[in-house]
Design an enzyme around this catalytic site. Structure first.
Site, PDB file in Angstrom:
ATOM      1  N   ARG A   1      -2.525 -12.281  10.667  1.00  0.00           N
ATOM      2  CA  ARG A   1      -2.638 -11.214  11.354  1.00  0.00           C
ATOM      3  C   ARG A   1      -3.969 -11.634  12.597  1.00  0.00           C
ATOM      4  NH1 ARG A   1      -1.564  -7.011   7.400  1.00  0.00           N
ATOM      5  NH2 ARG A   1      -1.616  -5.315   8.208  1.00  0.00           N
TER       6      ARG A   1
ATOM      7  N   ARG B   1      -2.830   5.213  -1.085  1.00  0.00           N
ATOM      8  CA  ARG B   1      -3.698   4.863  -0.226  1.00  0.00           C
ATOM      9  C   ARG B   1      -4.153   4.892   0.887  1.00  0.00           C
ATOM     10  NH1 ARG B   1      -0.717  -0.783   1.923  1.00  0.00           N
ATOM     11  NH2 ARG B   1      -1.682  -0.429   3.683  1.00  0.00           N
TER      12      ARG B   1
ATOM     13  N   ARG C   1      -4.457   1.463  13.181  1.00  0.00           N
ATOM     14  CA  ARG C   1      -3.789   0.142  12.784  1.00  0.00           C
ATOM     15  C   ARG C   1      -2.808  -0.756  13.337  1.00  0.00           C
ATOM     16  NH1 ARG C   1      -1.915   2.388   7.197  1.00  0.00           N
ATOM     17  NH2 ARG C   1      -0.640   0.418   6.850  1.00  0.00           N
TER      18      ARG C   1
HETATM   19  N1  LIG Z   1      -4.368 -10.767   7.946  1.00  0.00           N
HETATM   20  C1  LIG Z   1      -5.139  -9.812   7.499  1.00  0.00           C
HETATM   21  N2  LIG Z   1      -6.597  -9.469   8.530  1.00  0.00           N
HETATM   22  C2  LIG Z   1      -7.102  -9.068   8.312  1.00  0.00           C
HETATM   23  N3  LIG Z   1      -7.076  -7.437   7.435  1.00  0.00           N
HETATM   24  C3  LIG Z   1      -6.151  -7.668   6.870  1.00  0.00           C
HETATM   25  C4  LIG Z   1      -4.969  -8.704   6.763  1.00  0.00           C
HETATM   26  N4  LIG Z   1      -4.181  -8.376   5.883  1.00  0.00           N
HETATM   27  C5  LIG Z   1      -4.299  -7.100   5.000  1.00  0.00           C
HETATM   28  N5  LIG Z   1      -4.616  -6.532   5.456  1.00  0.00           N
HETATM   29  C6  LIG Z   1      -6.125  -5.578   5.567  1.00  0.00           C
HETATM   30  O1  LIG Z   1      -5.921  -4.293   4.667  1.00  0.00           O
HETATM   31  C7  LIG Z   1      -4.732  -3.581   5.212  1.00  0.00           C
HETATM   32  C8  LIG Z   1      -3.563  -3.180   5.031  1.00  0.00           C
HETATM   33  O2  LIG Z   1      -2.504  -4.216   4.546  1.00  0.00           O
HETATM   34  P1  LIG Z   1      -1.191  -4.610   4.251  1.00  0.00           P
HETATM   35  O3  LIG Z   1      -1.228  -4.045   3.057  1.00  0.00           O
HETATM   36  O4  LIG Z   1      -0.234  -5.405   5.117  1.00  0.00           O
HETATM   37  O5  LIG Z   1      -0.831  -2.848   5.115  1.00  0.00           O
HETATM   38  P2  LIG Z   1      -0.156  -2.461   6.024  1.00  0.00           P
HETATM   39  O6  LIG Z   1       1.059  -3.720   6.553  1.00  0.00           O
HETATM   40  O7  LIG Z   1       0.723  -1.255   5.457  1.00  0.00           O
HETATM   41  O8  LIG Z   1      -0.753  -2.212   7.021  1.00  0.00           O
HETATM   42  C9  LIG Z   1      -5.079  -3.826   6.923  1.00  0.00           C
HETATM   43  O9  LIG Z   1      -5.053  -2.785   7.295  1.00  0.00           O
HETATM   44  C10 LIG Z   1      -6.166  -4.277   6.798  1.00  0.00           C
HETATM   45  O10 LIG Z   1      -7.651  -3.717   6.065  1.00  0.00           O
END
Ligand SMILES: Nc1ncnc2c1ncn2[C@@H]1O[C@H](COP(=O)(O)OP(=O)(O)O)[C@@H](O)[C@H]1O
Length: 190
Positions: free
Chosen positions: A89, A134, A146
């Site tokens: 990300r 969530r 986000r």
């Molecule tokens: N690769 C990542 N790096 C940093 N934070 C992450 C990462 N993947 C997930 N997160 C954290 O988890 C949260 C939820 O992610 P995710 O379940 O992928 O849902 P969405 O894509 O709907 O935001 C993000 O908003 C972040 O806080």
């Protein structure tokens, strides 16, 4: 080995599509969001740390996320390939992933993005928040945060993978089956 990065904004349908793709291509599905949520539920040290960021809609720091992801890959030495969902990300995460895979004589095969308009996605997330439990899906301000995180830190990855000739995008609006089909058309090339 096929290693796919599933890319897209929050709510674009990465998790839904991952469920189908992992079966179809026998890939190990690694969703960083799911792994963090599992740790939060089990009140691990990692979970407690991640929660402080996730609840606000902020990204969890790179050092923590990268280490966690690598250890998940190491837990699956027999895997035929990985489906990375929600990772990388940030550019730092993408670079770390490239170095890590290279150290295993492996690499990312392709990055496939699910595209959809922000307004549609915000509505989807609020709808999901009614049943998902969530906290980050229940508050429009957190959702907007986000998207800001995505635009600032994650969107630059499109150019990162494009410059490696590994970026593919599909329309993320349609039925689940239609979208699986669009993604499969790309993955089948490899
Ligand atoms: N690769 C990542 N790096 C940093 N934070 C992450 C990462 N993947 C997930 N997160 C954290 O988890 C949260 C939820 O992610 P995710 O379940 O992928 O849902 P969405 O894509 O709907 O935001 C993000 O908003 C972040 O806080």
């Amino acid at each position: 080995m096929i290693n796919i990065v599933l890319f897209g904004k929050p709510g674009a349908g990465k998790g839904t599509q991952a469920e189908f793709l992992k079966e179809k291509y026998t890939l190990t599905h690694l969703s960083t969001g799911d792994i963090f949520r599992f740790n939060i539920k089990n009140e691990t040290e990692l979970g407690l740390l991640a929660k402080t960021f996730m609840d606000k809609g902020d990204l969890v720091p790179d050092s923590v996320t990268i280490q966690m992801l690598q250890s998940e890959v190491e837990k699956n030495p027999e895997s035929k390939g990985f489906l990375f969902d929600g990772f990388p990300r940030t550019i730092a995460q993408a670079e770390a992933l490239d170095v890590f895979l290279e150290s295993k004589n492996d690499k990312i095969t392709a990055t496939v993005a699910l595209e959809a308009d922000d307004e549609i996605l915000v509505k989807r997330l609020l709808e999901r928040g009614k049943t998902s439990g969530r906290p980050d899906d229940q508050d429009e301000e957190k959702i907007r945060n986000r998207y800001q995180e995505y635009n600032e830190k994650t969107a630059p990855l499109m150019d990162y993978y494009r410059s490696q000739g590994k970026f593919y995008a599909v329309n993320g609006i349609g039925t689940i089956e239609e979208i699986t089909e669009r993604l499969s058309t790309i993955i089948d090339k490899f």
